[in-house]
Design an enzyme around this catalytic site. Structure first.
Site, PDB file in Angstrom:
ATOM      1  N   LEU A 451      23.134  64.319  22.066  1.00 52.79           N
ATOM      2  CA  LEU A 451      21.753  63.755  22.474  1.00 52.79           C
ATOM      3  C   LEU A 451      20.624  64.480  22.027  1.00 52.79           C
ATOM      4  CD1 LEU A 451      22.680  62.013  26.048  1.00 52.79           C
ATOM      5  CD2 LEU A 451      22.734  61.093  23.788  1.00 52.79           C
ATOM      6  N   GLY A 452      20.768  65.773  22.077  1.00 54.27           N
ATOM      7  CA  GLY A 452      19.723  66.776  22.062  1.00 54.27           C
ATOM      8  C   GLY A 452      19.988  68.251  21.959  1.00 54.27           C
ATOM      9  N   GLY A 454      18.465  72.242  23.086  1.00 55.52           N
ATOM     10  CA  GLY A 454      17.362  72.902  23.643  1.00 55.52           C
ATOM     11  C   GLY A 454      17.581  74.444  23.594  1.00 55.52           C
ATOM     12  N   ALA A 455      16.745  75.305  24.175  1.00 55.70           N
ATOM     13  CA  ALA A 455      17.236  76.710  24.135  1.00 55.70           C
ATOM     14  C   ALA A 455      18.315  77.249  24.857  1.00 55.70           C
ATOM     15  CB  ALA A 455      15.832  77.509  24.818  1.00 55.70           C
ATOM     16  N   GLY A 457      21.116  75.078  25.428  1.00 59.33           N
ATOM     17  CA  GLY A 457      22.419  74.514  25.249  1.00 59.33           C
ATOM     18  C   GLY A 457      22.315  73.192  24.675  1.00 59.33           C
ATOM     19  N   VAL A 459      23.235  68.856  24.576  1.00 61.70           N
ATOM     20  CA  VAL A 459      23.314  67.743  25.491  1.00 61.70           C
ATOM     21  C   VAL A 459      24.091  66.495  25.023  1.00 61.70           C
ATOM     22  CG1 VAL A 459      22.038  66.205  26.894  1.00 61.70           C
ATOM     23  CG2 VAL A 459      21.069  68.293  26.624  1.00 61.70           C
ATOM     24  N   LYS A 475      25.171  68.536  29.875  1.00 64.10           N
ATOM     25  CA  LYS A 475      24.305  69.469  29.262  1.00 64.10           C
ATOM     26  C   LYS A 475      25.383  70.897  29.157  1.00 64.10           C
ATOM     27  CE  LYS A 475      20.425  72.556  29.414  1.00 64.10           C
ATOM     28  NZ  LYS A 475      19.040  72.892  30.220  1.00 64.10           N
ATOM     29  N   ASP A 569       8.615  75.207  31.255  1.00 65.66           N
ATOM     30  CA  ASP A 569       8.641  74.492  29.637  1.00 65.66           C
ATOM     31  C   ASP A 569       8.493  73.007  29.719  1.00 65.66           C
ATOM     32  OD1 ASP A 569       9.130  74.857  26.971  1.00 65.66           O
ATOM     33  OD2 ASP A 569      11.521  74.359  27.059  1.00 65.66           O
TER      34      ASP A 569
END
Length: 732
Positions: A451-452, A454-455, A457, A459, A475, A569
């Site tokens: 799904l996406g 990030g810094a 990990g 998801v 996540k 963030d």
């Protein structure tokens, strides 16, 4: 500000008569005359009234008191957004067999009672203020009383699906800032009064709750002929932890709930049967029961008490199918997490504590309640053979323990004293669900659908087979160093105790071996970045609603949590949009908690380029004001529907940095340039101007100059005037 009113009449109010002042089919009213359909007594009238007094040429359909000078409106035709159905001069309303239809001068339908109310034979304005449509049998098929706006009249009720919304001002009938409504809470409907985040539909925390007695639920709010206002209740169809508490069995006797405990349980408070039940034996702990009893089998440690005609229909954590009764019993006995099992051929539902929604329920199901067998009882059969061994072991252990005790005392006396640190509460003490890695691996199909990123990990999308939230976002933290372990604990601790409409809900976690995973509710509509940076610019009112929701979530984190939380963030990629188009703050992987006596904290640089506050680079303690700065940048992005930093073509370099360009536009009096051809935003130029000013206050270089999120929210809502902001740079 308009008041939410209930018009209470005098004690000599005339009894409502059932005499119909009939309105025949094909009767018509026009805006350009003063005709109206009156009740038989002349008390009430139905027709057109000008909106905002006489200052506009817009009209709405309304019911009003016709015998008083003010001609007070008690009902008006509303659109789905709770605002009045506006009709320009020259419009008309006609009664046909399909109901009432409001049409513009060009014949366009502006409002209708709906096609489902067909076969209408006539209409009538009743003496109680209710305008009705009837069929050939004189049965009412539509009535204004079922669609209240801001007023209840005597003999009128507010149903469970209805709501009263205040008007904006006395003469402005658009929706205002307060709403009276029913809302489900802990399994039953509660009457609430809440302020609205105008102009959106979002409700703030209610400041009036009218709950119902135990064992009952609301059915409607009644305003009777005598002027009494009360909530009418009915017996509840479904009982459980709401009425009788956890681990209880609820039944209805003499139209009242009666609570009992299942076998092996007793009331937590014997004087309060609604306070729930607790096991008579100690809690079942995985692994702990087997220590020192290597030859003991689960069947020797526990027993299953069989109960009939009861059920715990909710809260199972595992379902086995097909399954026999013996297999169901064996599975629960050998599962240290299982506290009860419900068997109905061919399915076995396993439950863990607390047991919820217990009830008396006749049927073929069996309930197995797991209890601990007394250790003395479990081994009585071996008592005679064990006596010599036990005595020898006892004497030997006394000698050894005496030596050990003397050694420990000597070490304590010789060891320098130091202050003991109290360990933090276990994560398992929260209400989060603890998942095994295998379950989450299966739910995500071995982490196949991303799904996406990030810094912290990646998801993945997952689907749980036996959980109230089937589709989830998992996540998976991809770094396992000491710093990453802190990130995991911070995120889990931060979200576990939070609960707010504008925060993503954390469902559970996995803390198994080297695996660290977090399980969130799944947000079906992507991120705010997808929404505002897409091909099509979203409408202004939707952007307003999302910005207000994000501000509400940050106010909760900063000012309403037990320990304030700095998100660290805030950016569009970390704002998710739910199925009801609600903005929800996510990704607490960088969250920083402030203790109750702290206002700032030291930490390494966190956040995303373009959104981080200047103080991150100055090696000084940071505060919640870093989130305010990030929100200010994001607010400008929401207003302009563009990223904070973008490469520009030659001659447009001034627009490359959004913060700089926005301040230039503000000082030069051309904030309209920020939204280009956005007609809806330009029509709301006053709000546009103020919101740009608020964003400039938020991005001030000096954190002391920035407002708190609580103040930002009040500024956004228009409760506080926005002062002229200084330049965001070089402020002291």
């Amino acid at each position: 500000m308009g008041a939410l009113t209930l018009h209470i009449l005098t004690l000599f109010f005339l009894q409502a008569r059932s005499v119909f002042a009939n309105v025949d089919l094909f009767s018509t009213l026009y805006t350009n005359n003063s005709d109206a359909w009156l009740s038989s007594s002349g008390e009430f009238a139905f027709g057109f009234r000008q909106l905002n007094g006489t200052s506009t040429s817009l009209f709405t359909l309304a019911v009003w008191y016709d015998k008083i000078p003010d001609k007070t409106i008690v009902w008006s035709a509303e659109k789905e957004d709770n605002n009045p159905a506006e009709a320009p001069a020259g419009s008309h309303v006609e009664l046909s067999s399909q109901g009432l239809t409001l049409r513009s001068p060009l014949g366009e339908s502006l409002w209708t009672t709906g096609q489902e109310y067909g076969d209408v034979s006539s209409g009538a304005m009743l003496d109680n203020g209710n305008f009705v449509l009837v069929n050939t049998s004189s049965t009412i098929v539509w009535e204004s009383f079922k669609f209240p706006t801001d007023t209840l009249l005597p003999n009128q009720s507010l149903e469970l699906d209805g709501k009263l919304t205040s008007r904006f001002t006395e003469s402005n009938y658009t929706k205002g800032r307060f709403q009276l409504y029913f809302q489900e809470k802990e399994g039953h409907d509660v009457l609430m009064l809440s302020p609205l985040a105008w102009p959106s539909e979002y409700r703030y925390n209610s400041y009036l709750n009218i709950d119902t007695p135990a064992g009952s639920t609301s059915s409607r709010l009644v305003f009777d002929q005598s002027g009494n206002i009360y909530v009418e209740t009915t017996n509840r169809d479904e009982w459980g932890s709401g009425s009788c508490g956890y681990n209880s069995i609820c039944s209805i006797q003499n139209q009242r709930p009666t609570c009992n405990c299942p076998d092996g349980y007793s009331f937590v408070d014997p004087s309060n049967e609604f306070g729930g039940c607790q096991p008579n034996s100690a809690q079942l702990l995985c692994g702990a029961d087997m220590e020192g009893t290597t030859q003991a089998r689960p069947e020797e440690l526990y027993e299953l008490l069989i109960s009939r005609e009861i059920n715990f229909p909710l809260g199972d954590y595992e379902r086995i199918q097909p399954c026999s009764q013996q297999d169901c019993q064996r599975s629960c006995l050998h599962d240290c997490m299982c506290s009860a099992a419900v068997f109905g051929y061919p399915t076995c539902w396993k439950k863990r504590l607390p047991l919820i929604n217990g009830r008396v329920e006749k049927g073929p199901t069996l309930v197995f309640i797991k209890t601990r067998v007394s250790p003395l009882t479990a081994f009585t059969k071996n008592e005679d053979q064990a006596k010599p061994i036990l005595w020898g072991s006892l004497i030997g252990s006394l000698v050894v323990n005496s030596i050990l005790l003397a050694t420990v005392i000597l070490l304590i006396l010789l060891k320098p004293k130091r202050i003991l640190q109290v360990a933090p509460a276990s994560l398992l003490e929260t209400n989060l669900h603890s998942f095994t890695y295998q379950v989450l691996q299966h739910a995500t199909q071995n982490f196949s659908e991303e799904l996406g990123r990030g810094a912290c990990g990646i998801v993945y999308k997952g689907q749980l087979e036996a959980h109230s939230s089937n589709v989830v976002a998992v996540k998976r933290l991809d770094r396992l160093g000491q710093e990453q372990e802190k990130e995991f604990k911070a995120e889990l601790s931060a979200i576990a105790k939070t609960c707010h409409k504008n925060l993503v809900q954390l469902i559970g976690f996995c803390d198994e071996g080297i695996h660290r995973l977090l399980v969130y509710e799944y947000m079906s509509n992507g991120t705010l970045a997808d929404f505002i940076f897409g091909q099509t610019k979203p409408i202004w009112s939707d952007r307003i609603r999302l910005a207000l929701g994000i501000a509400s979530g940050l106010v909760y984190l900063h000012e309403e949590c037990e320990n304030p939380i700095i998100h660290c963030d805030i950016k569009p990629q970390n704002i998710l949009i739910g199925k009801d188009s609600t903005a929800k703050i996510s990704d607490f992987g960088l969250a920083k908690l402030l203790l109750s006596d702290q206002s700032r904290t030291n930490t390494m640089i966190r956040g995303t380029k373009g959104y981080v506050a200047p103080e991150w680079f100055k090696n000084v303690p940071v505060t919640v004001k870093v989130d305010v700065h990030s929100f200010g940048v994001m607010l400008l992005e929401i207003i302009c529907c563009r990223r904070s930093v973008i490469p520009m073509e030659s001659g447009e370099e001034e627009k490359a940095i959004l913060m700089d360009w926005a301040y230039d536009c503000y000082t030069e009096g051309r904030v309209d340039a920020l939204v280009e051809n956005d007609k809806e935003a330009l029509a709301d130029i006053g709000r546009l101007q103020k919101w740009v000013m608020i964003a400039i206050w938020c991005i001030q270089e000096n954190p002391e100059m920035r407002p708190t999120m609580g103040m930002v929210k009040q500024l956004l809502e228009g409760f506080v005037e926005v002062p002229n902001p200084p330049s965001p740079y070089y402020s002291n």
